[in-house]
Design an enzyme around this catalytic site. Structure first.
Site, PDB file in Angstrom:
ATOM      1  N   HIS A 275     -22.299  28.763  31.171  1.00  0.00           N
ATOM      2  CA  HIS A 275     -21.161  29.074  30.295  1.00  0.00           C
ATOM      3  C   HIS A 275     -20.376  27.842  29.866  1.00  0.00           C
ATOM      4  O   HIS A 275     -20.166  26.920  30.632  1.00  0.00           O
ATOM      5  CB  HIS A 275     -20.261  30.157  30.896  1.00  0.00           C
ATOM      6  CG  HIS A 275     -19.467  29.766  32.098  1.00  0.00           C
ATOM      7  ND1 HIS A 275     -18.216  29.196  32.005  1.00  0.00           N
ATOM      8  CD2 HIS A 275     -19.718  29.888  33.414  1.00  0.00           C
ATOM      9  CE1 HIS A 275     -17.741  28.992  33.220  1.00  0.00           C
ATOM     10  NE2 HIS A 275     -18.634  29.390  34.100  1.00  0.00           N
ATOM     11  N   ASP A 290     -17.253  23.666  36.820  1.00  0.00           N
ATOM     12  CA  ASP A 290     -17.305  25.098  36.443  1.00  0.00           C
ATOM     13  C   ASP A 290     -16.955  25.280  34.975  1.00  0.00           C
ATOM     14  O   ASP A 290     -15.802  25.377  34.623  1.00  0.00           O
ATOM     15  CB  ASP A 290     -16.315  25.877  37.309  1.00  0.00           C
ATOM     16  CG  ASP A 290     -16.324  27.354  37.013  1.00  0.00           C
ATOM     17  OD1 ASP A 290     -17.225  27.823  36.294  1.00  0.00           O
ATOM     18  OD2 ASP A 290     -15.408  28.045  37.480  1.00  0.00           O
ATOM     19  N   GLU A 322     -17.165  33.359  29.791  1.00  0.00           N
ATOM     20  CA  GLU A 322     -17.610  33.867  31.093  1.00  0.00           C
ATOM     21  C   GLU A 322     -16.404  34.121  31.976  1.00  0.00           C
ATOM     22  O   GLU A 322     -16.339  35.093  32.724  1.00  0.00           O
ATOM     23  CB  GLU A 322     -18.557  32.865  31.772  1.00  0.00           C
ATOM     24  CG  GLU A 322     -19.190  33.363  33.071  1.00  0.00           C
ATOM     25  CD  GLU A 322     -18.425  33.049  34.344  1.00  0.00           C
ATOM     26  OE1 GLU A 322     -18.838  33.503  35.414  1.00  0.00           O
ATOM     27  OE2 GLU A 322     -17.393  32.361  34.294  1.00  0.00           O
ATOM     28  N   GLU A 323     -15.434  33.212  31.892  1.00  0.00           N
ATOM     29  CA  GLU A 323     -14.273  33.278  32.787  1.00  0.00           C
ATOM     30  C   GLU A 323     -13.388  34.489  32.516  1.00  0.00           C
ATOM     31  O   GLU A 323     -12.525  34.820  33.305  1.00  0.00           O
ATOM     32  CB  GLU A 323     -13.446  31.994  32.676  1.00  0.00           C
ATOM     33  CG  GLU A 323     -14.212  30.722  33.055  1.00  0.00           C
ATOM     34  CD  GLU A 323     -14.450  30.573  34.554  1.00  0.00           C
ATOM     35  OE1 GLU A 323     -14.179  31.524  35.301  1.00  0.00           O
ATOM     36  OE2 GLU A 323     -14.921  29.495  34.963  1.00  0.00           O
ATOM     37  N   ASP A 351     -24.576  28.183  37.049  1.00  0.00           N
ATOM     38  CA  ASP A 351     -23.115  28.204  36.987  1.00  0.00           C
ATOM     39  C   ASP A 351     -22.569  27.484  38.216  1.00  0.00           C
ATOM     40  O   ASP A 351     -22.650  28.008  39.327  1.00  0.00           O
ATOM     41  CB  ASP A 351     -22.636  29.670  36.962  1.00  0.00           C
ATOM     42  CG  ASP A 351     -21.144  29.773  36.673  1.00  0.00           C
ATOM     43  OD1 ASP A 351     -20.489  28.732  36.513  1.00  0.00           O
ATOM     44  OD2 ASP A 351     -20.648  30.915  36.599  1.00  0.00           O
ATOM     45  N   HIS A 450     -11.354  25.988  39.531  1.00  0.00           N
ATOM     46  CA  HIS A 450     -10.326  26.554  38.656  1.00  0.00           C
ATOM     47  C   HIS A 450      -9.017  25.782  38.728  1.00  0.00           C
ATOM     48  O   HIS A 450      -7.940  26.368  38.599  1.00  0.00           O
ATOM     49  CB  HIS A 450     -10.095  28.046  38.959  1.00  0.00           C
ATOM     50  CG  HIS A 450     -11.221  28.904  38.482  1.00  0.00           C
ATOM     51  ND1 HIS A 450     -11.258  30.263  38.646  1.00  0.00           N
ATOM     52  CD2 HIS A 450     -12.372  28.582  37.830  1.00  0.00           C
ATOM     53  CE1 HIS A 450     -12.368  30.750  38.126  1.00  0.00           C
ATOM     54  NE2 HIS A 450     -13.067  29.736  37.636  1.00  0.00           N
TER      55      HIS A 450
END
Ligand SMILES: *[C@@H]1O[C@H](CO)[C@@H](O)[C@H](O)[C@H]1NC(C)=O
Ligand SMILES: *[C@@H]1O[C@H](CO)[C@@H](O)[C@H](O)[C@H]1NC(C)=O
Ligand SMILES: *[C@@H]1O[C@H](CO)[C@@H](O)[C@H](O)[C@H]1NC(C)=O
Ligand SMILES: *[C@@H]1O[C@H](CO)[C@@H](O)[C@H](O)[C@H]1NC(C)=O
Ligand SMILES: *[C@@H]1O[C@H](CO)[C@@H](O)[C@H](O)[C@H]1NC(C)=O
Length: 518
Positions: A275, A290, A322-323, A351, A450
């Site tokens: 992604h 990520d 995706e998130e 991923d 994140h």
């Protein structure tokens, strides 16, 4: 530019090529110099030698570009932002230059939602969190306790009108409590945990619930803080709450990039994806591990593969959003026609493949470790990856086959899947630290998951290179032969259960984390 020369070896079990004995393989990024796909025969790919072309400096060049793209939108590449758009343009542009792919943008709208909250009671600040889809607003009003856990309209006394309803977590969705409080006239809502700590990341679950009532500004509190405030109020003392919620929710257009080799059989597609978006949480989130790592690894494999012929066509998919709940991959799978869906032999997902405190995780497609397997063929994919790591004297471990990354929608329709992962919020054990060189026990696989620190320095380059080689080897192997991958019937699915979950709920994991919709 580096030019390497290799001899093309005769391949067993593959349709004969008109091999010139010596073929120059250029890692040609400029275009115009590569082997023209229309006029020249390309050598068939050889998985074992193909992996040698994967180089750290090419991966890092992409990473430097991705960081620059994130600077276009305050340090994030959240879907639909300038930084994200620049990312997808970069990928498509490089693949177009190879002249080896048919590329397309798959562009569509999706609801973007981002926010944060602050809360104080009688002037004391408390740690609070925003709920996905929660509306923006400022409320200063007394706190009002409700009956039960606020899952029935009757739980809300008339006095709640104009006040901030203080509600215990449990029994029904956060979104139901928030809408019922709104229906009862509350000006705001605080939901406190039914255990000591904080609720963490929560979502109202649905964008709105007009059938119940209007959403009002809402924040969360830990169980300890909420119970203590409830105690003060019950004793008859007033507490004035001040809730401030920043949030935006708007419709954004963004794109998947889909690139399919011109060479190879299009009725036997090997699909590989990662992604392109980062989370938006916090002011900065480059999303370099990520999932910059998986995206850039695949991009590199695609650029290298451009010089070779294949038996089955390979389709590289770079997913958006995706998130926000596997949005891009879900949109892609849901839009497939019956024939296209049947033509996809398998799906490989990458991923987070360069976590700083990495492990070599392989999705447990055979269910041997987590008792949750994929469609037949998923077992074969896991073994193919396992054999690669074993052959290179690297320890690998299975990762739960939860469907919580972009392979989820493929599983739903019956397409065998697999993939790699180097760990996120989970903590590395002492045993794992023995397996994986450089591993530190007691530390998260990716302490920057994140967060703002998910930049270049968060990349574990040696693991990234090995995982990209594993991707190159596996993609090349299946591009030559699909033996071991049965073609079961595909299911036509239009509704995907997972899509409502927020980005934080959808964190990638090794060992199931909790989902907070209640
Ligand atoms: C790939 O191989 C097939 C089968 O041998 C051949 O028909 C085709 O022209 C080749 N394509 C390229 C680009 O070399
Ligand atoms: C960047 O952040 C500033 C300040 O927080 C904000 O006003 C602006 O809209 C943001 N720009 C983008 C492109 O997100
Ligand atoms: C990003 O790309 C989409 C799709 O092409 C476009 O609609 C949108 O306006 C772009 N957003 C930005 C911030 O440039
Ligand atoms: C909070 O402030 C209100 C209004 O000033 C006051 O009546 C009340 O006693 C205070 N409560 C506590 C717990 O200090
Ligand atoms: C594995 O899953 C199946 C089907 O969900 C279940 O019937 C079985 O009891 C599970 N086995 C173990 C060891 O948990």
């Amino acid at each position: 530019m580096k030019i390497i020369s290799v001899y093309v070896l005769a391949l067993v079990g593959v349709a004969t090529t008109q091999n010139s004995d010596l073929v120059r393989i250029g890692n040609n990024r400029g275009g115009g110099h590569g082997i023209d796909s229309h006029t020249h025969r390309k050598p068939f790919i050889v998985p074992s030698t193909f992996i040698h072309a994967v180089e750290a400096r090419n991966l890092l060049n992409h990473a430097n570009q991705f960081v620059k793209f994130s600077e276009l939108s305050n340090g994030t590449r959240a879907f639909g932002s300038k930084g994200h758009n620049a990312t997808v343009q970069y990928i498509k542009g490089l693949l177009d230059k190879t002249n080896a792919y048919t590329t397309e943008y798959q562009t569509f709208p999706y609801l973007y939602s981002e926010g944060n909250a602050a809360f104080s009671a009688n002037g004391t600040d408390y740690t609070t969190a925003w709920f996905t889809y929660g509306p923006a607003g400022d409320v200063t009003a007394p706190l009002q306790i409700v009956a039960g856990v606020g899952c029935e309209l009757d739980d809300y006394p008339p006095e709640v009108s104009g006040k901030i309803a203080l509600i215990l977590r449990g029994t029904c969705a956060f979104g139901i409590k928030t809408a019922l409080a709104g229906a009862a006239g509350a000006a705001g809502v605080i939901i406190y945990n039914n255990a000591e700590g904080s609720i963490g990341s929560g979502t109202l679950g649905e964008v709105s619930r007009p059938e119940l009532g209007p959403y009002v500004p809402v924040g969360s509190l830990s169980g300890t803080d909420g119970a203590s405030l409830a105690g003060v109020i019950t004793s008859g003392t007033q507490v004035i709450g001040k809730l401030h919620v920043n949030a935006i929710t708007d419709t954004r257009y963004s794109s998947n990039v889909i690139a399919t080799t011109k060479a190879g059989d299009k009725t036997n597609l090997v699909v590989a994806g990662g992604h392109t978006d980062s989370v938006a949480a916090g002011p900065i989130c480059n999303g370099i591990n990520d999932d910059g790592s998986g995206t850039m690894g695949l991009l590199e494999v695609a650029l290298l593969l451009a010089e070779y012929n294949v038996t089955s066509a390979v389709r590289f998919a770079f997913w958006t959003a995706e998130e926000f709940g596997l949005v891009g991959s879900t949109h892609y799978v849901a839009s497939l026609g019956d024939t296209e869906r049947q033509n996809i032999a398998l799906y490989l997902n990458f991923d987070m493949i360069a976590s700083p405190n990495a492990g070599y995780y392989i999705l447990d497609g055979d269910g041997s470790a987590f008792n949750s397997s994929g469609p037949a063929g998923s077992d074969h994919i896991e073994w193919t990856f396992e054999n690669f790591f074993y052959a290179h004297k690297l320890v690998s471990a299975p990762s739960a086959f939860t469907g919580r990354s972009d392979y989820g929608p493929f599983l739903t329709v019956g397409i065998p899947s697999g993939g790699l992962f180097t760990g996120s919020d989970g903590i590395m054990t002492a045993e794992q630290a023995q397996w994986w060189s450089g591993g530190v026990a007691g530390r998260a696989f990716d302490p920057c998951h994140h967060q703002a620190c998910d930049g270049i320095s968060n990349l574990n380059v040696p693991y990234w290179v090995w995982n990209t080689k594993a991707a190159a080897h596996t993609i090349a192997s299946y591009a030559l032969s699909l033996v071991g991958i049965p073609r079961g019937p595909r299911v036509a699915v239009r509704e995907f259960a997972l899509t409502k979950l927020s980005h934080d709920e959808r964190r990638h994991h090794t060992c199931g984390e909790e989902i907070f919709e209640l």
